[in-house]
Design a protein around this motif. Structure first.
Motif, mmCIF file in Angstrom:
data_model
loop_
_atom_site.group_PDB
_atom_site.id
_atom_site.type_symbol
_atom_site.label_atom_id
_atom_site.label_comp_id
_atom_site.label_asym_id
_atom_site.label_seq_id
_atom_site.Cartn_x
_atom_site.Cartn_y
_atom_site.Cartn_z
ATOM 1 N N ASP A 28 0.825 -1.214 0.000
ATOM 2 C CA ASP A 28 0.000 0.000 0.000
ATOM 3 C C ASP A 28 0.862 1.269 0.000
ATOM 4 O O ASP A 28 0.487 2.305 0.563
ATOM 5 C CB ASP A 28 -0.942 -0.001 1.215
ATOM 6 C CG ASP A 28 -2.145 0.912 0.995
ATOM 7 O OD1 ASP A 28 -2.606 1.534 1.980
ATOM 8 O OD2 ASP A 28 -2.621 1.015 -0.152
ATOM 9 N N HIS A 29 2.024 1.199 -0.640
ATOM 10 C CA HIS A 29 2.909 2.364 -0.705
ATOM 11 C C HIS A 29 2.376 3.388 -1.691
ATOM 12 O O HIS A 29 1.856 3.050 -2.756
ATOM 13 C CB HIS A 29 4.318 1.932 -1.134
ATOM 14 C CG HIS A 29 5.102 1.295 -0.034
ATOM 15 N ND1 HIS A 29 6.340 0.744 -0.234
ATOM 16 C CD2 HIS A 29 4.829 1.148 1.285
ATOM 17 C CE1 HIS A 29 6.807 0.277 0.916
ATOM 18 N NE2 HIS A 29 5.904 0.505 1.860
ATOM 19 N N GLU A 30 2.526 4.663 -1.314
ATOM 20 C CA GLU A 30 2.055 5.741 -2.194
ATOM 21 C C GLU A 30 2.985 5.931 -3.394
ATOM 22 O O GLU A 30 2.530 6.217 -4.483
ATOM 23 C CB GLU A 30 2.033 7.060 -1.415
ATOM 24 C CG GLU A 30 1.200 7.030 -0.155
ATOM 25 C CD GLU A 30 1.809 7.876 0.944
ATOM 26 O OE1 GLU A 30 1.107 8.102 1.941
ATOM 27 O OE2 GLU A 30 2.976 8.283 0.832
ATOM 28 N N ASN A 31 4.270 5.820 -3.153
ATOM 29 C CA ASN A 31 5.250 6.200 -4.159
ATOM 30 C C ASN A 31 5.829 4.982 -4.857
ATOM 31 O O ASN A 31 6.147 3.973 -4.218
ATOM 32 C CB ASN A 31 6.411 6.970 -3.519
ATOM 33 C CG ASN A 31 5.936 8.146 -2.703
ATOM 34 O OD1 ASN A 31 5.045 8.877 -3.133
ATOM 35 N ND2 ASN A 31 6.506 8.318 -1.525
ATOM 36 N N MET A 32 5.976 5.105 -6.159
ATOM 37 C CA MET A 32 6.636 4.054 -6.934
ATOM 38 C C MET A 32 7.579 4.700 -7.929
ATOM 39 O O MET A 32 7.351 5.827 -8.389
ATOM 40 C CB MET A 32 5.603 3.162 -7.631
ATOM 41 C CG MET A 32 4.717 2.410 -6.636
ATOM 42 S SD MET A 32 3.631 1.191 -7.380
ATOM 43 C CE MET A 32 4.785 -0.142 -7.781
ATOM 44 N N PHE A 33 8.640 3.970 -8.233
ATOM 45 C CA PHE A 33 9.733 4.533 -9.013
ATOM 46 C C PHE A 33 10.200 3.530 -10.063
ATOM 47 O O PHE A 33 10.185 2.327 -9.826
ATOM 48 C CB PHE A 33 10.936 4.841 -8.096
ATOM 49 C CG PHE A 33 10.605 5.702 -6.909
ATOM 50 C CD1 PHE A 33 10.053 5.140 -5.765
ATOM 51 C CD2 PHE A 33 10.854 7.063 -6.927
ATOM 52 C CE1 PHE A 33 9.748 5.925 -4.660
ATOM 53 C CE2 PHE A 33 10.558 7.857 -5.836
ATOM 54 C CZ PHE A 33 9.999 7.285 -4.699
ATOM 55 N N TRP A 34 10.686 4.055 -11.167
ATOM 56 C CA TRP A 34 11.394 3.248 -12.157
ATOM 57 C C TRP A 34 12.789 3.836 -12.362
ATOM 58 O O TRP A 34 12.936 5.034 -12.616
ATOM 59 C CB TRP A 34 10.677 3.216 -13.504
ATOM 60 C CG TRP A 34 9.622 2.166 -13.583
ATOM 61 C CD1 TRP A 34 8.268 2.343 -13.571
ATOM 62 C CD2 TRP A 34 9.828 0.753 -13.714
ATOM 63 N NE1 TRP A 34 7.625 1.140 -13.661
ATOM 64 C CE2 TRP A 34 8.563 0.139 -13.762
ATOM 65 C CE3 TRP A 34 10.963 -0.063 -13.794
ATOM 66 C CZ2 TRP A 34 8.389 -1.233 -13.892
ATOM 67 C CZ3 TRP A 34 10.794 -1.423 -13.917
ATOM 68 C CH2 TRP A 34 9.516 -2.002 -13.966
ATOM 69 N N TYR A 35 13.790 2.956 -12.230
ATOM 70 C CA TYR A 35 15.186 3.318 -12.466
ATOM 71 C C TYR A 35 15.752 2.419 -13.566
ATOM 72 O O TYR A 35 15.278 1.311 -13.789
ATOM 73 C CB TYR A 35 16.036 3.048 -11.216
ATOM 74 C CG TYR A 35 15.716 3.863 -9.999
ATOM 75 C CD1 TYR A 35 14.785 3.426 -9.066
ATOM 76 C CD2 TYR A 35 16.385 5.067 -9.750
ATOM 77 C CE1 TYR A 35 14.512 4.157 -7.916
ATOM 78 C CE2 TYR A 35 16.125 5.807 -8.604
ATOM 79 C CZ TYR A 35 15.188 5.341 -7.701
ATOM 80 O OH TYR A 35 14.928 6.073 -6.563
#
Lengths: 111, 113
Positions: A28-35
């Protein structure tokens, strides 16, 4: 334990193909990232999202787009794959400004 | 430009020694600091984080933060061959980029048996 999963560990595509990389987190994390990570260049942020349907460009967004229709899922799209997009792609998620947790990575080869 | 700098190494230490990994960052207003370990071909995994000046210990690992000098260190006591990996330093610079971490390029550690 936080679990971040990515749809493929290894992927081989041809130049010009449209490529979808999927990432799912179960905390249930708000933030997601692509690296992407390349030898000698470290981790470079492509895009991130701080809420459903919200996205912001990172340092190297050119040639990529993203989609976040549901909180747990963040997709990276290569509209027309090119050989210089051969790389390790890492997805991460976080709660607020806290620790980022990484998925196992997708090693993409574009021929 | 917000930057995080690490010596790429390799840092080579004998088994049982203390390994000292260093990281400097460009912005004095930075808020939180993270150390990740990454084995070859694998994704980064969190070792520890530190927010306040001083030392923070977790088992064989100690993180040291000095905000005035803008550096953060990771000490690994009683180094083991299994500690051989690349160690990434990451900084949350806060303010308008509060969600993001800026990563250093990593220091490769080799622990010799």
């Amino acid at each position: 334990d936080v679990k971040v999963t990515q749809s493929s560990r290894y992927l081989v595509k041809r130049t010009g193909e449209k490529v979808f990389l999927e990432c799912v987190q179960d905390m249930d994390h708000e933030n997601m990232f692509w690296y992407r990570q390349d030898p000698g260049l470290g981790l470079r942020l492509i895009y991130f999202s701080y809420d459903v349907k919200m996205k912001e460009k990172g340092d190297i967004p050119e040639g990529y787009s993203v989609s976040r229709e549901k909180k747990e899922r963040f997709s990276l799209i290569l509209e027309s794959a090119s050989t210089n997009q051969t790389s390790m792609y890492l997805c991460a998620s976080s709660l607020g400004s806290d620790t980022q947790y990484f998925g196992p990575g997708t090693r993409l080869t574009v021929l | 430009q917000k930057e995080v700098e690490q010596n790429s190494g390799p840092l080579s230490v004998p088994e049982g020694a203390i390994a000292s990994l260093n990281c400097t960052y460009s912005d004095r207003g930075s808020q939180s600091f993270f150390w990740y370990r990454q084995y070859s071909g694998k994704s980064p995994e969190l070792i520890m984080f530190i927010y306040s000046n001083g030392d923070k210990e977790d088992g064989r690992f100690t993180a040291q933060l000095n905000k005035a000098s803008q550096y953060v260190s990771l000490l690994i006591r009683d180094s083991q061959p299994s500690d051989s990996a690349t160690y990434l330093c990451a900084v949350n610079f806060g303010m308008d980029s509060s969600y993001k971490l800026i990563f250093g390029s990593g220091t490769r550690l080799l622990v010799r048996p």
